[in-house]
Design a protein around this motif. Structure first.
Motif: not given
Ligand code: PLP
Length: 378
Positions: A51-53, A58-61, A72-75, A255-260
């Motif tokens: 789950l955390p990964k 989603r958090a980055e998006i 307007a959104c949450t992960p 992609l998550a790392l790339f965005m972060k």
């Protein structure tokens, strides 16, 4: 790989030995590959359900969409899948068949229309006006769901203005209809103020927002996403969560790392500048080479320019003529649900992967082939 010259909608003129030399996503550079090397694809790579990964991308998006697109959104309201079609399929499962129609733009994105049709949904095409879908015709259609591309209409290219978005949402509020907004290349708007997404303007929880990394990053990573309103998200969790596996976890993690790390925003800023110049160069080349024989449609957005050709030939005939000279062009005809009889042939010219010289040379070659069939605007 074609060894004759060909004009590809999204990539490049191809000549022998030159393919790939001028790939459109040059701006990606080595940052993506460096980021990918930080992701460990072997054991103990987290299992698909960790789950955390799973939440990281989603958090980055969500962060990006709130900032850049006014969504307007949450992960936890984001669903990821390997392509827009798979997301539409999931939406169809959420809605189920009840005999009522799905409204689509006419012309509109055939990739999505086909999914609705395959799954047995009745599709009602709604004509376009100069500024996007005809809201009155939409109201009259009795549709329960509407799929649109308001920020860069596919294929006509217009951008739906703010006032029309509000009118559309007033209809949504009155009727309780769901509206699916496909913001497939919303990153690339070259002039004018950014217009907030419909989803961000919707106060009724009826907006579904679709996005993809296919245009902004790489089509081959196959990562697309949708933001569901809370009520639909609850149903999705209950019924659809086993479908949450289609996109590669390794690419999602990269992609998550790339965005972060900030590389994503750098990439978008850079590509917006590159594409703005290419878009202008394409307009210049079209005017210089074919001006007077074509009408340029749409507004300053996206990675292709749509043109109507003043010709008595059909799009099919012009496509065949181009093909006989080894040139591949992309007519808009397949995007019509009910192809009209008396319209000028129209084509989409992609510029993402072309250099300015290639655009010019390509259009000149095409003009030589089409010249006998073209007439002037009177
Ligand atoms: C309107 C529209 N939506 C979405 C996409 C991208 O789809 P995917 O996310 O499956 O790559 C495209 C690609 O051409 C498109 O034209």
């Amino acid at each position: 790989m074609c060894n004759r010259r060909s004009y590809s909608k999204t990539s490049q003129w191809r000549t022998k030995g030159a393919a790939g030399k001028n790939h459109g996503r040059v701006g990606l550079g080595i940052a993506w590959y460096q980021t990918a090397s930080q992701v460990n694809p072997g054991w103990p790579f987290p299992c698909a359900r960790s789950l955390p990964k799973r939440r990281r991308l989603r958090a980055e998006i969500a962060r990006y969409l709130r900032q850049a697109r006014g969504v307007a959104c949450t992960p936890d309201e984001i669903v990821i899948a390997a392509g827009t079609q798979l997301l539409i399929q999931q939406l169809c499962c959420l809605f189920g068949l009840d005999g009522r129609a799905v409204a689509i733009e006419e012309p509109g994105y055939n990739g999505v229309r086909i999914v609705f049709q395959h799954l047995g949904f009745a599709v009602t095409p709604i004509p376009l006006e100069e500024d996007g879908i005809d809201v009155e015709a939409l109201e009259a259609s009795g549709a329960r769901l509407v799929y649109i591309t308001p920020s860069h209409q596919e294929p006509s290219g217009m951008v739906m203005p703010y006032a029309k978005r509000i009118r559309l949402l007033q209809w949504v509020a009155r009727t309780g209809v769901y509206i699916v907004e496909d913001d497939y290349d919303g990153e690339f708007r070259y002039r004018g103020k950014p217009i907030p997404s419909l989803q961000g303007l919707d106060t009724e929880g009826r907006g579904v927002y679709l996005g993809t990394f296919s245009k902004s990053l790489l089509p081959s990573i196959r990562i697309s996403y949708m933001v569901l309103p809370p009520a639909l998200m609850d149903v999705w969790r209950e019924r659809m969560s086993p479908y949450d596996q289609s996109a590669s976890r390794i690419h999602q993690e990269t992609l998550a790392l790339f965005m972060k790390s900030g590389e994503w925003e750098r990439h978008i800023r850079k590509m917006r500048t590159v594409y703005r110049k290419k878009h202008q160069a394409m307009l210049n080349a079209l005017h210089a080479v074919m001006g007077g024989h074509i009408r340029i449609m749409g507004q300053d957005a996206g990675l292709s320019v749509t043109v109507e050709v003043y010709s008595d030939k059909t799009a099919e005939e012009l496509t065949a003529a181009a093909a006989s000279a080894g040139i591949r062009v992309y007519p808009t005809a397949p995007k019509w649900f009910r192809p009209p009889q008396n319209r000028l042939p129209a084509f989409q010219f992609g510029f993402g992967g072309l250099s300015v010289e290639e655009m010019d040379a390509g259009l000149r070659l095409l003009y030589e082939v089409w010249k006998p069939y073209m007439h002037s605007c009177i």
